[in-house]
Enzyme design. Structure first.
Site, mmCIF file in Angstrom:
data_model
loop_
_atom_site.group_PDB
_atom_site.id
_atom_site.type_symbol
_atom_site.label_atom_id
_atom_site.label_comp_id
_atom_site.label_asym_id
_atom_site.label_seq_id
_atom_site.Cartn_x
_atom_site.Cartn_y
_atom_site.Cartn_z
ATOM 1 N N GLU A 79 47.423 15.701 22.955
ATOM 2 C CA GLU A 79 48.828 16.042 22.713
ATOM 3 C C GLU A 79 49.721 14.817 22.603
ATOM 4 O O GLU A 79 50.761 14.852 21.961
ATOM 5 C CB GLU A 79 49.357 16.977 23.805
ATOM 6 C CG GLU A 79 48.815 18.402 23.712
ATOM 7 C CD GLU A 79 47.501 18.594 24.463
ATOM 8 O OE1 GLU A 79 46.918 17.592 24.912
ATOM 9 O OE2 GLU A 79 47.058 19.752 24.585
ATOM 10 N N PHE B 68 47.975 30.012 36.052
ATOM 11 C CA PHE B 68 47.054 29.126 35.353
ATOM 12 C C PHE B 68 47.785 28.393 34.221
ATOM 13 O O PHE B 68 48.478 29.009 33.428
ATOM 14 C CB PHE B 68 45.885 29.935 34.777
ATOM 15 C CG PHE B 68 44.934 29.102 33.961
ATOM 16 C CD1 PHE B 68 44.188 28.086 34.571
ATOM 17 C CD2 PHE B 68 44.799 29.293 32.596
ATOM 18 C CE1 PHE B 68 43.324 27.303 33.824
ATOM 19 C CE2 PHE B 68 43.940 28.514 31.847
ATOM 20 C CZ PHE B 68 43.205 27.508 32.458
ATOM 21 N N GLN B 69 47.620 27.105 34.174
ATOM 22 C CA GLN B 69 48.272 26.238 33.189
ATOM 23 C C GLN B 69 49.793 26.380 33.196
ATOM 24 O O GLN B 69 50.439 26.312 32.160
ATOM 25 C CB GLN B 69 47.703 26.478 31.778
ATOM 26 C CG GLN B 69 46.253 25.996 31.668
ATOM 27 C CD GLN B 69 45.752 25.882 30.236
ATOM 28 O OE1 GLN B 69 46.160 26.636 29.370
ATOM 29 N NE2 GLN B 69 44.859 24.944 30.001
ATOM 30 N N LYS C 69 54.757 33.056 26.830
ATOM 31 C CA LYS C 69 53.843 33.811 25.968
ATOM 32 C C LYS C 69 54.382 35.218 25.647
ATOM 33 O O LYS C 69 54.308 35.661 24.505
ATOM 34 C CB LYS C 69 52.488 33.913 26.667
ATOM 35 C CG LYS C 69 51.399 34.513 25.793
ATOM 36 C CD LYS C 69 50.052 34.453 26.498
ATOM 37 C CE LYS C 69 49.055 35.350 25.805
ATOM 38 N NZ LYS C 69 48.003 34.621 25.108
ATOM 39 N N MET D 148 49.648 -9.741 25.997
ATOM 40 C CA MET D 148 50.992 -10.086 26.446
ATOM 41 C C MET D 148 51.024 -10.318 27.955
ATOM 42 O O MET D 148 51.677 -11.236 28.442
ATOM 43 C CB MET D 148 51.981 -8.980 26.047
ATOM 44 C CG MET D 148 53.431 -9.365 26.254
ATOM 45 S SD MET D 148 53.894 -10.856 25.354
ATOM 46 C CE MET D 148 54.692 -10.161 23.906
#
Lengths: 162, 562
Positions: free
Chosen positions: B49, B111-112, B161, B476
């Site tokens: 993602e 969940f999630q 959802k 760097m």
């Protein structure tokens, strides 16, 4: 310097955490923050007291205005404004001290709202100075607990120059 | 007609002009994915993602329109946070659509489930949780409006959802009006006049331009002002491309890794015109000694940028393009009447002298200099490519040694400095301009942060070129360790490197390795011609450093030179 900001916001979930998060995330100081609905159910009013030099206060005001949910920010410090805070003070009050405490309550025109054998709970409403004065006078009796509302403030209708 | 939330969402995206969405499916957004085939919107499946949000960001930076990413709830949403913060720091318009568990489960540690609205509050311009399908069209419309208007930025919309499944009549809100959101676009005319007067009076004026000039599309006005009135121009990393990098008035970038000329010019100018820049600490160095001789003018659409880091003399809250156009109008007559080149002759001469004294340069060693690779990319592409960078030495060398001539062609994570940004951003830019040559200038450290997107690029046949300036170090940080930490190269040596050529091939891309200077140009040339994803692994000098450099907290005049 201490500043009192009057902040009008959309009454939507999360708006308090947006405002509070702005202060904590940017390292600004909140002394007190008071929120309540207005007569318009879609709008809430916050009174925020904060401290900082002029540049910090300018940033705080600008950053608040930048939040999408904030409708208006006014720095009441620059205006004539009415300020009030309510404090509940639970103080030790044995029989021998009780009369003196009640005299102080009387002088300050505040109220006793709860009594027990050895305690009094006092309600005071006023500006910061008055509240500080009462607290310092009551300290020697033994203050057991306090609950403070934080400052609420409105600009005065008549902005007479002093 | 009744439509489901998912259908309404896609219809809104279509009406907002969205052509492509970068995303990754999951349980909470499956209803949206179920409807996707019925929509004209193209979906690019990423492999992580973070790739989706950076790609949407790169798409937005290259095209100038809103980038969109779509991910699921919980881990899908949290994986976008780095990319959201990246877009927020650089004011990039992105709309992030995140799935959420059904409303009745919110708050139950389902969940999630994660409170993504809470998590992203400090790094979005605004965010929403849609609790009722009847609010959906309105919220999506507002989200796009907020993302692209005023000072642009990322806006997140959290979509439970059940809201995606619920049905309602679809009505697209034609207008957006928000009583609490009214950005100031037009400049205050009195302030414009004041700035014009200052410009007329100045003997050593300097323009310091930033990303705001690019996002407001004000580059033409800026170029007019500089050229007509003979004012030298420096810019921030984000501002590269707003003024042609091959113009004689161009001084190069300023700040920590800016040119000697630009930093000396800031330190000696009597008027600094800051346009769409925010006086970042990487630019100012020690604030108390920044532009000590100058009257500071600051043009910015965001009032919070003004007086935040540096106290300015003349603030001008406005869209940069509109402010520059107003200045142009005010100065048009004066531009014709006066010989500005003659007026600023001594100043320009001084600037040129600084440039001659300490031009941007590097020491050639025995191996391949990374700066040489960047220069070669510049020569081969002649300003016609879209360049993205990762973060670190590769980014600074790219900013220093490429001549960026057009806005929206140099895409780099400025404010947040996000390693792993460049490659997915290049994928986004390539989606915006399928025919363009898109090159990610990378380091061996950064590229490994989102290397999995090779699969995305190959799958969609995106001919992105990745040029790795491979020094086997987190360069760097190693440079800082060398200069300020007694060469204690703790954990900056990248041991166990992958074979980048084999890695490219494993993903179905092409891979080349360059170990000798003579091969740099021919191999790059060959790679740029290929119509497929390519990695060019260039083994550069291991301990090359970025110069000039101003140690953190020092003044702009305290430069370490080559």
């Amino acid at each position: 310097m201490r500043h009192i900001l009057s902040v009008t916001v959309e009454n939507e979930p999360g708006v308090l955490s947006r405002v509070a998060g702005l202060f904590s995330g940017r390292g600004f100081n909140i002394e007190s923050l008071n929120v309540g609905p207005t007569l318009d159910p879609g709008v809430s009013h916050m009174t925020i007291t904060t401290e900082g030099d002029e540049l910090i206060i300018e940033q705080i005001i600008k950053q608040l205005r930048k939040l999408v949910m904030v409708i208006k920010v006014v720095d009441l410090t620059t205006l004539k404004a009415v300020q009030r805070e309510m404090v509940l003070i639970k103080v030790s009050a044995e029989d021998s001290k009780r009369a003196e405490i009640l005299r102080i309550v009387d002088i300050f025109r505040c109220k006793v709202v709860d009594v027990s054998v050895d305690e009094l709970t006092i309600e005071i409403t006023g500006d910061q100075e008055k509240i500080s004065a009462l607290i310092s006078l009551l300290t020697r009796f033994g203050i057991k607990e306090t609950a403070r509302s934080g400052t609420v403030s409105l600009r005065r209708a008549m902005q007479l120059s002093s | 007609m009744e439509m489901t939330g998912a259908q309404i969402l896609l219809e809104c995206l279509k009406r907002e002009g969205v052509e492509v969405v970068f995303g990754f499916p999951g349980g909470a957004v499956i209803d949206i994915y179920h409807e996707l085939p019925n929509s004209p919107i193209k979906h690019i499946l990423v492999r992580h993602e973070q790739g989706a949000i950076h790609a949407a960001d790169g798409y937005a930076r290259a095209s100038g329109s809103v980038g969109v990413c779509l991910v699921t709830s919980g881990p899908g949403a949290t994986n976008t946070v780095t990319g959201i913060a990246t877009a927020y720091m650089d004011s990039i318009p992105v709309v992030i659509l995140t799935g959420q568990v059904p409303t009745k489960l919110i708050g139950n540690d389902a969940f999630q489930e994660v409170d993504i609205v809470g998590i992203t509050r400090p790094c979005t311009k605004h965010n929403y949780l849609v609790k009722d399908v009847r609010d959906l069209a309105h919220v999506v419309r507002q989200a796009f409006y907020l993302a692209r208007s005023g000072r642009p930025g990322p806006v997140l919309v959290d979509l439970p959802k059940d809201v995606m499944q619920a049905k309602t009549a679809f009505k697209y809100p034609e207008d957006v009006s928000m009583r609490s959101y009214n950005p100031t676009y037009k400049p205050h005319i009195g302030q414009v006049r004041k700035v014009a007067q200052l410009i007329k009076k100045a003997e050593r004026p300097l323009i310091y331009s930033g990303g705001g000039v690019i996002s407001s599309k004000g580059h033409e006005e800026l170029t007019w002002l500089a050229r007509k009135l003979s004012i030298p121009v420096t810019s921030t990393l984000m501002g590269l491309g707003a003024f042609p990098g091959d113009d004689p008035l161009w001084l190069g970038m300023l700040g920590m890794h800016g040119t000697y000329t630009a930093n000396m010019a800031v330190s000696n100018a009597d008027l600094v015109l800051a346009v769409g820049a925010r006086f970042d600490d990487r630019v100012t160095g020690k604030v108390s000694t920044f532009a000590p001789k100058a009257t500071l003018v600051h043009i910015d659409i965001d009032p919070t940028s003004i007086q935040k880091n540096v106290s300015v003399h003349v603030p001008l809250v406005s869209d940069c393009k509109l402010a520059l156009a107003a200045l142009k109008k005010d100065l048009e007559q004066a531009a014709e009447e006066l010989d500005w080149a003659a007026k600023h002759k001594a100043w320009i001469k001084q600037v040129k002298a600084w440039n001659k004294e300490h031009p941007l340069t590097y020491k050639e060693g025995t191996g391949i200099s990374p700066q040489y690779v960047v220069e070669t990319i510049g020569e081969l592409t002649k300003g016609k490519a879209i360049i993205t960078t990762e973060v670190g030495q590769n980014q600074m060398w790219a900013a220093q040694f490429l001549k960026i001539t057009k806005p929206n062609t140099f895409l780099s994570s400025g404010g947040l400095g996000t390693m792993g940004y460049g490659f997915p951003a290049a994928i986004g830019a390539q989606m915006a301009f399928p025919g363009a040559l898109v090159i990610d200038i990378a380091g061996d450290g950064s590229i490994q942060m989102n290397i999995q997107e090779l699969a995305t690029a190959v799958c969609h046949n995106l001919p992105v070129k990745i040029v790795i300036l491979n020094n086997g170090y987190l360069g760097m940080v190693r440079q800082w360790q060398e200069l300020f930490y007694q060469k204690n190269y703790c954990e900056t040596c990248m041991e166990a490197q992958p074979d980048f050529v084999k890695l490219a091939e494993a993903y179905g891309a092409a891979g080349f390795r360059v170990t000798e200077k003579k091969d740099v140009a021919p191999v790059l040339k060959k790679a740029f011609k290929l119509k497929q994803t390519v990695i060019v692994d260039v083994r550069v000098e291991r301990e090359a450093n970025v110069y000039p450099m101003i140690p953190a907290g020092a003044s702009l005049t305290e430069m370490l030179l080559v």
